[in-house]
Design a protein around this motif. Structure first.
Motif, PDB file in Angstrom:
ATOM      1  N   VAL A   1       0.795  -1.219  -0.040  1.00  0.00           N
ATOM      2  CA  VAL A   1      -0.009  -0.163  -0.024  1.00  0.00           C
ATOM      3  C   VAL A   1       0.862   1.170   0.017  1.00  0.00           C
ATOM      4  O   VAL A   1       0.744   2.258  -0.972  1.00  0.00           O
ATOM      5  CB  VAL A   1      -1.040   0.008   1.234  1.00  0.00           C
ATOM      6  N   THR A   2       1.801   1.137   0.833  1.00  0.00           N
ATOM      7  CA  THR A   2       2.859   2.422   0.690  1.00  0.00           C
ATOM      8  C   THR A   2       3.518   2.732  -0.527  1.00  0.00           C
ATOM      9  O   THR A   2       3.385   3.834  -1.182  1.00  0.00           O
ATOM     10  CB  THR A   2       3.984   2.280   1.747  1.00  0.00           C
ATOM     11  N   ALA A   3       3.875   1.734  -1.249  1.00  0.00           N
ATOM     12  CA  ALA A   3       4.526   1.763  -2.572  1.00  0.00           C
ATOM     13  C   ALA A   3       3.550   2.387  -3.536  1.00  0.00           C
ATOM     14  O   ALA A   3       3.790   3.133  -4.136  1.00  0.00           O
ATOM     15  CB  ALA A   3       5.152   0.619  -3.163  1.00  0.00           C
ATOM     16  N   VAL A   4       2.260   1.864  -3.510  1.00  0.00           N
ATOM     17  CA  VAL A   4       1.328   2.217  -4.448  1.00  0.00           C
ATOM     18  C   VAL A   4       0.790   3.713  -4.159  1.00  0.00           C
ATOM     19  O   VAL A   4       0.492   4.529  -5.279  1.00  0.00           O
ATOM     20  CB  VAL A   4       0.105   1.296  -4.285  1.00  0.00           C
ATOM     21  N   ALA A   5       0.748   4.139  -2.961  1.00  0.00           N
ATOM     22  CA  ALA A   5       0.497   5.255  -2.715  1.00  0.00           C
ATOM     23  C   ALA A   5       1.400   6.504  -3.117  1.00  0.00           C
ATOM     24  O   ALA A   5       1.065   7.430  -2.994  1.00  0.00           O
ATOM     25  CB  ALA A   5       0.199   5.475  -1.178  1.00  0.00           C
ATOM     26  N   ALA A   6       2.640   6.030  -3.341  1.00  0.00           N
ATOM     27  CA  ALA A   6       3.601   6.910  -3.811  1.00  0.00           C
ATOM     28  C   ALA A   6       3.773   6.912  -5.229  1.00  0.00           C
ATOM     29  O   ALA A   6       4.380   7.968  -5.852  1.00  0.00           O
ATOM     30  CB  ALA A   6       4.867   6.231  -3.162  1.00  0.00           C
TER      31      ALA A   6
ATOM     32  N   ILE B   1      -6.905   4.324  -3.333  1.00  0.00           N
ATOM     33  CA  ILE B   1      -6.717   2.838  -2.851  1.00  0.00           C
ATOM     34  C   ILE B   1      -7.759   2.321  -1.638  1.00  0.00           C
ATOM     35  O   ILE B   1      -8.050   2.976  -0.831  1.00  0.00           O
ATOM     36  CB  ILE B   1      -4.917   2.724  -2.130  1.00  0.00           C
ATOM     37  N   SER B   2      -8.294   1.208  -2.074  1.00  0.00           N
ATOM     38  CA  SER B   2      -9.228   0.571  -1.084  1.00  0.00           C
ATOM     39  C   SER B   2      -8.702  -0.799  -0.933  1.00  0.00           C
ATOM     40  O   SER B   2      -7.766  -1.394  -1.673  1.00  0.00           O
ATOM     41  CB  SER B   2     -10.573   0.717  -1.551  1.00  0.00           C
ATOM     42  N   LEU B   3      -9.393  -1.755   0.144  1.00  0.00           N
ATOM     43  CA  LEU B   3      -9.239  -3.032   0.466  1.00  0.00           C
ATOM     44  C   LEU B   3     -10.803  -3.552   0.945  1.00  0.00           C
ATOM     45  O   LEU B   3     -11.408  -3.014   1.351  1.00  0.00           O
ATOM     46  CB  LEU B   3      -8.385  -2.950   1.724  1.00  0.00           C
ATOM     47  N   THR B   4     -10.830  -5.005   0.099  1.00  0.00           N
ATOM     48  CA  THR B   4     -11.844  -5.739   0.508  1.00  0.00           C
ATOM     49  C   THR B   4     -11.405  -6.647   1.263  1.00  0.00           C
ATOM     50  O   THR B   4     -10.608  -7.401   0.933  1.00  0.00           O
ATOM     51  CB  THR B   4     -12.496  -6.360  -0.744  1.00  0.00           C
ATOM     52  N   THR B   5     -12.146  -6.781   2.646  1.00  0.00           N
ATOM     53  CA  THR B   5     -11.471  -7.821   3.423  1.00  0.00           C
ATOM     54  C   THR B   5     -12.897  -8.362   4.394  1.00  0.00           C
ATOM     55  O   THR B   5     -13.803  -7.972   4.335  1.00  0.00           O
ATOM     56  CB  THR B   5     -10.646  -7.099   4.677  1.00  0.00           C
ATOM     57  N   ASN B   6     -12.471  -9.327   5.033  1.00  0.00           N
ATOM     58  CA  ASN B   6     -13.541 -10.059   5.957  1.00  0.00           C
ATOM     59  C   ASN B   6     -13.329  -9.421   7.283  1.00  0.00           C
ATOM     60  O   ASN B   6     -14.309  -9.649   8.423  1.00  0.00           O
ATOM     61  CB  ASN B   6     -13.367 -11.568   6.149  1.00  0.00           C
ATOM     62  N   GLY B   7     -12.315  -8.462   7.519  1.00  0.00           N
ATOM     63  CA  GLY B   7     -12.348  -7.557   8.749  1.00  0.00           C
ATOM     64  C   GLY B   7     -11.676  -8.290   9.989  1.00  0.00           C
ATOM     65  O   GLY B   7     -11.316  -7.448  10.997  1.00  0.00           O
ATOM     66  N   ILE B   8     -11.152  -9.480   9.743  1.00  0.00           N
ATOM     67  CA  ILE B   8     -10.774 -10.187  11.083  1.00  0.00           C
ATOM     68  C   ILE B   8      -9.137  -9.830  11.045  1.00  0.00           C
ATOM     69  O   ILE B   8      -8.291  -9.809  10.259  1.00  0.00           O
ATOM     70  CB  ILE B   8     -10.585 -11.631  11.065  1.00  0.00           C
ATOM     71  N   GLY B   9      -8.774  -8.993  12.135  1.00  0.00           N
ATOM     72  CA  GLY B   9      -7.582  -8.403  12.441  1.00  0.00           C
ATOM     73  C   GLY B   9      -7.275  -7.023  12.042  1.00  0.00           C
ATOM     74  O   GLY B   9      -6.364  -6.330  12.130  1.00  0.00           O
TER      75      GLY B   9
ATOM     76  N   ALA C   1      -0.181   4.416   5.820  1.00  0.00           N
ATOM     77  CA  ALA C   1       0.505   3.729   4.672  1.00  0.00           C
ATOM     78  C   ALA C   1      -0.190   4.537   3.335  1.00  0.00           C
ATOM     79  O   ALA C   1       0.342   4.657   2.047  1.00  0.00           O
ATOM     80  CB  ALA C   1       0.562   2.579   4.213  1.00  0.00           C
ATOM     81  N   GLY C   2      -1.528   4.979   3.286  1.00  0.00           N
ATOM     82  CA  GLY C   2      -2.000   5.329   2.354  1.00  0.00           C
ATOM     83  C   GLY C   2      -3.371   5.092   1.731  1.00  0.00           C
ATOM     84  O   GLY C   2      -3.832   5.346   0.853  1.00  0.00           O
ATOM     85  N   LEU C   3      -3.937   3.828   2.426  1.00  0.00           N
ATOM     86  CA  LEU C   3      -5.109   3.273   2.119  1.00  0.00           C
ATOM     87  C   LEU C   3      -6.426   4.363   2.353  1.00  0.00           C
ATOM     88  O   LEU C   3      -6.094   4.904   3.598  1.00  0.00           O
ATOM     89  CB  LEU C   3      -5.157   2.188   3.099  1.00  0.00           C
ATOM     90  N   ASP C   4      -7.115   4.550   1.365  1.00  0.00           N
ATOM     91  CA  ASP C   4      -8.174   5.470   1.670  1.00  0.00           C
ATOM     92  C   ASP C   4      -9.443   4.795   2.373  1.00  0.00           C
ATOM     93  O   ASP C   4     -10.191   5.354   3.152  1.00  0.00           O
ATOM     94  CB  ASP C   4      -8.549   5.937   0.179  1.00  0.00           C
ATOM     95  N   ARG C   5      -9.931   3.599   1.862  1.00  0.00           N
ATOM     96  CA  ARG C   5     -11.142   3.117   2.807  1.00  0.00           C
ATOM     97  C   ARG C   5     -11.110   1.624   2.478  1.00  0.00           C
ATOM     98  O   ARG C   5     -10.410   0.901   1.836  1.00  0.00           O
ATOM     99  CB  ARG C   5     -12.546   3.783   2.244  1.00  0.00           C
ATOM    100  N   VAL C   6     -12.165   0.977   3.336  1.00  0.00           N
ATOM    101  CA  VAL C   6     -12.238  -0.462   3.189  1.00  0.00           C
ATOM    102  C   VAL C   6     -13.804  -0.800   2.865  1.00  0.00           C
ATOM    103  O   VAL C   6     -14.650  -0.170   3.038  1.00  0.00           O
ATOM    104  CB  VAL C   6     -11.776  -1.015   4.583  1.00  0.00           C
TER     105      VAL C   6
END
Length: 337
Positions: free
Chosen positions: A90-95, A102-110, A121-126
């Motif tokens: 994520v850090t590298a892509v945000a640069a 930048i977003s992330l699809t996750t099951n949320g565990i952790g 690092a630059g993630l915008d949303r989930v």
């Protein structure tokens, strides 16, 4: 359109659609075993050497952003949070310049533990997958007693500023079809955005049956037992969700009706699997191998050319309603959402 893809420019197909949204699967592994996705024993996972390295992922995303006009990057899985190098990726892509969303699809565990680092690092949303608010149902659906961990992940994402926090829910007949109003009330109470998704034919068992799928119309009928819904006046564009204002707004709820109301004509997505294959469509049966080209010395121009060629062959639609439709060999966990 009859011309072949050029040597420069965007990811355009024969129907004039331009792909600006890149979905990148970071792993085919998952720490849940959702019944509509995979069997209880899991699946044969990709071997380590088959997976793209962190550096290879970043390079291909850079090619997509700098040479092919991609403006949105979403990391998926399997479960992307189990990828050890996620924060660094994520850090590298945000640069990158221009910087993609930048977003992330996750099951949320952790997610509660790593959300601050991802935000920095630059993630915008989930987008967090959550199909039920009932702990027993959750355990039956996912074969893991982890509802509390998912709820903590949602709260952690919001606290870290990863907004809007979106919830993705799949309703299944005879399982959780009654929960649409409760899920929307939960989302409204916590300032999350709910998206309810029609179950799609992407399960590893190939057991999907349209007759048991809860349709968009049924979802809306259920929601209207508790809320007033009115059409969203905002332009939908290429968004997969059709949205409605809830009780006059400003809150909204979305329904992704990939099966009964396909939006293929406005699709702007391209997909990269964890083992370096380009897929022009979630339901494609063909893939184009970028990993082999990358590992045998292809330069960025060649990688971009191969990617454009792959997208040029994108079909007009997914064809689920066609009697000849064949479910993709790869399940959702191996494609990336």
């Amino acid at each position: 359109m009859s011309a072949a893809p050029g040597t420069n420019g965007v990811l355009v197909d024969r129907y004039g659609r331009v792909a600006r949204d890149l979905r990148v699967s970071l792993t085919d592994k998952c720490n849940l075993r959702c019944t509509y996705c995979m069997p209880a024993e899991g699946l044969p996972w990709l071997a380590g050497p088959e997976l793209l390295t962190d550096e290879e992922i970043v390079r291909l995303v850079r090619v997509a952003v700098e040479r092919l006009g991609v403006t949105e990057v979403r990391f998926t899985g399997g479960e992307p949070l189990i990828r050890p190098g996620l924060v660094g990726i994520v850090t590298a892509v945000a640069a990158l310049q221009p910087r993609p969303r930048i977003s992330l699809t996750t099951n949320g565990i952790g997610l509660d533990r790593v959300a601050p680092a991802l935000s920095a690092a630059g993630l915008d949303r989930v987008n967090v997958s959550l199909d039920t608010l009932d702990a027993d149902r959750f355990t039956r659906l996912t074969r893991r007693p982890r509802l509390d961990a998912v709820l903590a992940g949602l709260a952690g994402a919001a606290a870290a500023g990863l907004r809007p926090v979106k919830i993705n829910s799949v309703l299944m007949r005879g399982v959780n079809e009654d929960e649409a109003p409760a899920l929307l009330r939960f989302a409204l109470d916590h300032d999350y955005q709910l998206r309810i998704i029609e179950q799609m034919p992407l399960d590893a068992q190939h057991g999907w049956d349209r007759s048991t799928m809860v349709t968009a119309e049924e979802i809306l009928t259920s929601l209207r037992t508790a809320f007033d819904l009115s059409p969203d006046p905002a332009e939908r564009g290429a968004a997969p969700a059709e949205t409605w204002l809830v009780d006059g707004g400003p809150a909204r709820v979305g329904v992704i009706a990939s099966v009964t109301r396909p939006f293929c004509g406005d699709c702007d997505r391209t997909r990269l699997t964890a083992d370096g294959q380009v897929r022009a469509c979630l339901f494609a049966t063909e893939e184009s191998d970028l990993r082999a080209a990358l590992r045998t010395g292809a330069d960025d121009d060649e990688l971009a050319r191969r990617w454009r060629t792959a997208m040029w062959g994108k079909r007009a639609g997914h064809g689920i309603d066609d009697p000849t439709f064949l479910q993709p060999t790869r399940p959702m966990s191996a494609i990336g959402g």
